[in-house]
Design a protein around this motif. Structure first.
Motif, PDB file in Angstrom:
ATOM      1  N   ARG B 366      36.721 -21.810   2.849  1.00 26.41           N
ATOM      2  CA  ARG B 366      36.908 -21.093   1.587  1.00 26.41           C
ATOM      3  C   ARG B 366      37.800 -21.904   0.657  1.00 26.41           C
ATOM      4  N   GLY B 367      37.626 -21.647  -0.648  1.00 22.06           N
ATOM      5  CA  GLY B 367      38.551 -22.211  -1.625  1.00 22.06           C
ATOM      6  C   GLY B 367      38.625 -23.723  -1.621  1.00 22.06           C
ATOM      7  N   LEU B 368      37.499 -24.373  -1.429  1.00 20.86           N
ATOM      8  CA  LEU B 368      37.534 -25.830  -1.356  1.00 20.86           C
ATOM      9  C   LEU B 368      37.979 -26.483  -2.659  1.00 20.86           C
ATOM     10  N   THR B 369      37.628 -25.872  -3.786  1.00 21.78           N
ATOM     11  CA  THR B 369      37.975 -26.534  -5.054  1.00 21.78           C
ATOM     12  C   THR B 369      39.478 -26.560  -5.260  1.00 21.78           C
ATOM     13  N   GLN B 370      40.194 -25.624  -4.637  1.00 26.78           N
ATOM     14  CA  GLN B 370      41.651 -25.649  -4.760  1.00 26.78           C
ATOM     15  C   GLN B 370      42.274 -26.674  -3.831  1.00 26.78           C
ATOM     16  N   SER B 371      41.825 -26.649  -2.560  1.00 25.91           N
ATOM     17  CA  SER B 371      42.476 -27.522  -1.590  1.00 25.91           C
ATOM     18  C   SER B 371      41.973 -28.962  -1.674  1.00 25.91           C
ATOM     19  N   HIS B 372      40.698 -29.144  -1.887  1.00 22.39           N
ATOM     20  CA  HIS B 372      40.127 -30.494  -1.942  1.00 22.39           C
ATOM     21  C   HIS B 372      39.179 -30.584  -3.126  1.00 22.39           C
ATOM     22  N   PRO B 373      39.706 -30.761  -4.336  1.00 18.59           N
ATOM     23  CA  PRO B 373      38.859 -30.660  -5.530  1.00 18.59           C
ATOM     24  C   PRO B 373      37.666 -31.631  -5.524  1.00 18.59           C
ATOM     25  N   VAL B 374      37.916 -32.887  -5.150  1.00 16.22           N
ATOM     26  CA  VAL B 374      36.825 -33.870  -5.257  1.00 16.22           C
ATOM     27  C   VAL B 374      35.682 -33.496  -4.320  1.00 16.22           C
ATOM     28  N   LEU B 375      36.047 -33.167  -3.096  1.00 18.36           N
ATOM     29  CA  LEU B 375      35.052 -32.807  -2.090  1.00 18.36           C
ATOM     30  C   LEU B 375      34.379 -31.484  -2.452  1.00 18.36           C
ATOM     31  N   GLY B 376      35.215 -30.498  -2.842  1.00 18.63           N
ATOM     32  CA  GLY B 376      34.710 -29.164  -3.144  1.00 18.63           C
ATOM     33  C   GLY B 376      33.707 -29.191  -4.281  1.00 18.63           C
ATOM     34  N   LEU B 431      27.716 -20.322  -1.863  1.00 19.55           N
ATOM     35  CA  LEU B 431      28.486 -21.322  -2.601  1.00 19.55           C
ATOM     36  C   LEU B 431      29.770 -20.712  -3.145  1.00 19.55           C
ATOM     37  N   ALA B 432      29.647 -19.500  -3.699  1.00 20.81           N
ATOM     38  CA  ALA B 432      30.825 -18.844  -4.267  1.00 20.81           C
ATOM     39  C   ALA B 432      31.922 -18.755  -3.215  1.00 20.81           C
ATOM     40  N   GLY B 433      31.509 -18.428  -1.967  1.00 14.93           N
ATOM     41  CA  GLY B 433      32.489 -18.342  -0.892  1.00 14.93           C
ATOM     42  C   GLY B 433      33.133 -19.679  -0.584  1.00 14.93           C
ATOM     43  N   PHE B 434      32.334 -20.745  -0.571  1.00 16.03           N
ATOM     44  CA  PHE B 434      32.884 -22.053  -0.199  1.00 16.03           C
ATOM     45  C   PHE B 434      33.941 -22.523  -1.183  1.00 16.03           C
ATOM     46  N   GLU B 438      41.031 -18.000  -1.908  1.00 14.20           N
ATOM     47  CA  GLU B 438      42.176 -18.657  -1.285  1.00 14.20           C
ATOM     48  C   GLU B 438      41.680 -19.622  -0.214  1.00 14.20           C
ATOM     49  N   PRO B 439      42.211 -20.835  -0.180  1.00  9.07           N
ATOM     50  CA  PRO B 439      41.818 -21.747   0.878  1.00  9.07           C
ATOM     51  C   PRO B 439      42.189 -21.175   2.243  1.00  9.07           C
ATOM     52  N   THR B 440      41.273 -21.284   3.200  1.00  9.91           N
ATOM     53  CA  THR B 440      41.574 -20.828   4.560  1.00  9.91           C
ATOM     54  C   THR B 440      41.595 -22.019   5.489  1.00  9.91           C
ATOM     55  N   GLY B 441      42.144 -21.816   6.652  1.00  8.92           N
ATOM     56  CA  GLY B 441      42.147 -22.849   7.693  1.00  8.92           C
ATOM     57  C   GLY B 441      43.011 -24.021   7.303  1.00  8.92           C
ATOM     58  N   LYS B 442      42.709 -25.151   7.938  1.00 14.82           N
ATOM     59  CA  LYS B 442      43.512 -26.339   7.690  1.00 14.82           C
ATOM     60  C   LYS B 442      43.231 -26.872   6.283  1.00 14.82           C
ATOM     61  N   VAL B 443      44.279 -27.365   5.645  1.00 20.28           N
ATOM     62  CA  VAL B 443      44.085 -27.926   4.315  1.00 20.28           C
ATOM     63  C   VAL B 443      44.583 -29.375   4.280  1.00 20.28           C
ATOM     64  N   GLY B 444      44.467 -30.046   5.406  1.00 18.86           N
ATOM     65  CA  GLY B 444      44.913 -31.435   5.483  1.00 18.86           C
ATOM     66  C   GLY B 444      44.191 -32.309   4.474  1.00 18.86           C
ATOM     67  N   PRO B 445      44.756 -33.491   4.177  1.00 22.16           N
ATOM     68  CA  PRO B 445      44.121 -34.361   3.199  1.00 22.16           C
ATOM     69  C   PRO B 445      42.787 -34.896   3.731  1.00 22.16           C
ATOM     70  N   ALA B 446      41.885 -35.142   2.820  1.00 26.74           N
ATOM     71  CA  ALA B 446      40.578 -35.649   3.220  1.00 26.74           C
ATOM     72  C   ALA B 446      40.614 -37.165   3.280  1.00 26.74           C
ATOM     73  N   GLU B 447      40.263 -37.714   4.451  1.00 25.02           N
ATOM     74  CA  GLU B 447      40.101 -39.169   4.524  1.00 25.02           C
ATOM     75  C   GLU B 447      38.622 -39.436   4.410  1.00 25.02           C
TER      76      GLU B 447
END
Lengths: 220, 483
Positions: B366-376, B431-434, B438-447
């Motif tokens: 959830r909330g990918l655009t907040q936690s990982h904008p480029v990926l989301g 898509l709306a959910g993804f 609010e971001p859920t789970g781990k929000v570590g940086p994306a490598e």
């Protein structure tokens, strides 16, 4: 092709269909492997006969592969695997033997109707040989879908493949038959190694969906 | 030796074959991952050179024509970007201990072997050789699907293997029947299995044998295309294997099987008395679209969701080719290219998302655009594109398919539109959910490496806005070839 050559070819091809039926009612894995070895021996004889009547010496290679690899090596290896890995020695069926046999008869009837319905353009031998071959293929398919053990599914696949080799050798002068039989042997070797390496010990309950929902990540 | 390399078709086959062996023996996953990318790049360059180097006459084994150039270039391009994505994906898998270096060596060897099999299938002029090549490609993907050796992965690989073998067996039976039909006309031996001979004389073959052959071939190769009701292996294989392989399965292997169907369709279409292949393909295509569209709603695994979307899109493509005619064929071809690019882009982003979150469950993302904008946003753009939103290329090809069908068979067009809308709703809902909330789970940086993802999206967008003249002309000539 003279009369007697024609009859012998039919006898062997018909024998394959019969042995396919025998595989359907086996209860024990060891017995199933033995019957499969018989299937492969018959295929080898049938291919050799084609090689002789068609004057196609390269088909002897296919016959030899069938005899050595499928009648001796593979059943032997599978015997060992079953023993070493302590696999259940019973064939677990999804559908009862009676129903499967009836379905098998239906499939044989269907393939005969389909193939003999072809015009006279194809020569009579090729047509009837194909009817037998298609029967063996469909019976192999039937065995694959009505069994749960990995090993008996593999045996089903190998008998299906025997049907394809029968069809390919019956089509006169077909190129690449030897290559295709080698390709199939490689495929089967891969699978048997896979069964062993990956310890596909028991079975895959592809039919029993409920038990699998969890693995598939589809459960809430 | 020089003669061998003068023909790009040979180079396309030799490079992956050589690298397959090399990568299987070389140690060090960083090196082999780079070599894997290099090999795929070299193959792509060789494929592009097909456009400029004058073509050799069709030989006993290889054939290059307008149709397969499109497939080969697409195949090698996605093969290259998937290799680039795979390099960053695999290093993460090694770090987390999901794969050991020995398995990675095996994986890279298999990757090149798979590319070899697919390229050989696309370039072969001999229908027996084509069958063997598709078998090789299938086998290697089976092994790669099972590479994690979890219960679910083995189960998926086994199911894929069993259904794939059944498909391949039916296809071989069909191939034997084609030989049998050709043999009285072209004589015994090699000549009756060479496609460029078959297509010239197909009108003289026995129509009944051809009909039966086509049914077997459609069912056999159709299993590999993932058409309903023969699709059961596809979602499992996509969900349980490594994500680069999901991308390659959806983007490439399905196309290779489709290519085989198209070759045989061309063959049977030249015979005036044989059955028309169109209606069969239309029916299977439509069934796949509608079935997959509804299945999209109940998915809880993100890779499985997009696997069903692949079934839907293969259905659309087969539908378009089944309708036939210059416009529908053109649209089908375009849709195939767009789907390959978009779907592999989606899997590139999904792969990284699943690695970051440590789960493939939809509810955990959830909330990918907040936690990982480029990926989301990359994922969002990909899903919008695949759902058929303008201005992406998928919209254009779907629009062409629907309008050309409305002009000829309004009822079929309605059914198709229904399926498309149902799928559209499912995808947008997910898509709306993804991306929001609010971001859920781990929000570590994306490598992650975002280049392959955005390169694909840029291409799909560019194609939706403006298709260059030469590309249109090329596709039109192929569409005419398909009849």
């Amino acid at each position: 092709m003279d009369r007697i050559a024609f009859d012998i070819a039919h006898l062997l091809a018909g024998g394959l269909v019969l042995v396919s039926f025998m595989m359907i009612y086996q209860d024990r894995l060891y017995a199933l492997l033995n019957v499969f070895a018989l299937h492969a021996v018959l295929l080898s004889l049938s291919v050799s006969w084609q090689a002789y009547t068609q004057h196609a010496p390269h088909l002897y290679v296919t016959a030899a592969i069938a005899l050595i690899f499928k009648a001796i090596v593979i059943p032997g290896v599978l015997h060992r695997i079953i023993r070493q890995m302590g696999i259940h020695r019973e064939v677990e069926k999804v559908v009862g033997v009676g129903v499967t046999m009836l379905a098998g008869m239906g499939l044989v009837a269907m393939s005969i109707v389909l193939m003999l319905g072809l015009t006279e353009a194809a020569d009579a031998f090729a047509r009837e040989d194909l009817a037998f071959a298609l029967s063996v293929v469909l019976l192999g398919l039937l065995m694959m879908v009505t069994r749960r053990n990995a090993v008996s599914q593999v045996v089903g696949f190998m008998s299906l493949e025997n049907g394809l080799i029968l069809a390919a050798t019956g089509a006169k002068g077909m190129p690449l038959v030897v290559e295709i039989s080698v390709a199939f042997s490689v495929l089967i070797a891969f699978i048997v190694i896979g069964v062993f390496l990956f310890r596909i010990r028991e079975r895959f309950d592809t039919v029993d969906d409920v038990a699998l929902e969890d693995y598939r990540g589809e459960v809430e | 030796m020089i003669g061998l390399f003068a023909n790009p078709a040979h180079v396309i086959l030799v490079i992956p074959a050589v690298f397959a062996v090399l990568l299987a023996v070389l140690p060090g996953y960083r090196l082999t991952a780079r070599l894997n990318v290099l090999a795929s790049l070299l193959t792509l360059i060789a494929a592009l050179s097909l456009f400029v180097v004058p073509r050799a006459a069709p030989g006993a084994f290889l054939l290059v024509d307008d149709l397969n150039i499109v497939f080969v270039v697409l195949n090698t391009f996605v093969g290259f970007t998937a290799a680039a994505f795979s390099a960053s994906y695999i290093s993460h898998e090694i770090e987390t201990g999901k794969l050991t270096p020995a398995y990675v060596r095996f994986y890279h060897g298999m990757y090149q072997l798979m590319m070899f099999g697919m390229n050989l299938a696309l370039l072969s002029n001999n229908i027996g050789l084509m069958w063997v090549a598709i078998e090789v490609a299938t086998l290697t993907t089976v092994l790669m699907v099972g590479i994690y050796r979890t219960h679910a992965a083995l189960e998926a690989a086994w199911k894929y293997f069993i259904l794939g073998s059944v498909g391949i067996a039916l296809a071989l039976f069909g191939t034997i029947l084609v030989y049998l039909a050709a043999q009285p006309v072209l004589g015994e031996g090699e000549a009756a299995m060479i496609w460029s001979n078959l297509i010239v004389r197909a009108a003289e073959f026995d129509p009944k044998i051809l009909n039966l052959a086509f049914v077997f071939l459609l069912l056999g190769y159709g299993t590999k295309v993932g058409l309903a009701p023969l699709h059961a292996w596809l979602p499992d294989a996509h969900a349980e294997g490594p994500t680069p392989i999901s991308a390659v399965l959806s983007g490439l292997l399905l196309n290779v099987a489709l290519y085989a169907v198209l070759r045989f369709k061309m063959l049977i279409a030249t015979h005036p008395e044989a059955l028309a292949p169109g209606p069969l393909m239309v029916a299977m295509g439509l069934l796949s679209v509608i079935f997959a569209a509804f299945m999209l709603y109940r998915r809880r695994d993100i890779k499985r969701l997009f696997a069903y979307s692949s079934i839907e899109h293969m259905g659309i493509i087969v539908f378009a080719f089944g309708m036939g005619g210059p416009l529908a064929n053109f649209a089908g071809l375009l849709h195939m290219v767009m789907h390959s690019l978009t779907k592999s882009a989606i899997f590139y982003s999904v792969g990284h998302v699943a690695q970051i979150k440590g789960t493939q469950k939809i509810e955990g993302i959830r909330g990918l655009t907040q936690s990982h904008p480029v990926l989301g946003w990359g994922l969002a753009l990909g899903v919008l594109a695949i759902a058929g939103m303008p201005p992406f290329g998928v919209f254009m090809s779907e629009f062409l398919i629907v309008t050309s069908t409305f002009a000829r068979e309004p009822l079929l067009a309605l059914l198709l539109v229904f399926g498309l809308l149902v799928a559209f709703g499912a995808l947008l809902m997910r898509l709306a959910g993804f991306i929001f909330g609010e971001p859920t789970g781990k929000v570590g940086p994306a490598e992650a490496s975002f280049v392959p993802l955005y390169a694909h999206l840029a291409l799909v967008l560019a194609a939706g806005i403006y298709l260059p003249g030469p590309v249109v002309a090329w596709f039109q000539s192929v569409a005419a070839l398909l009849g």
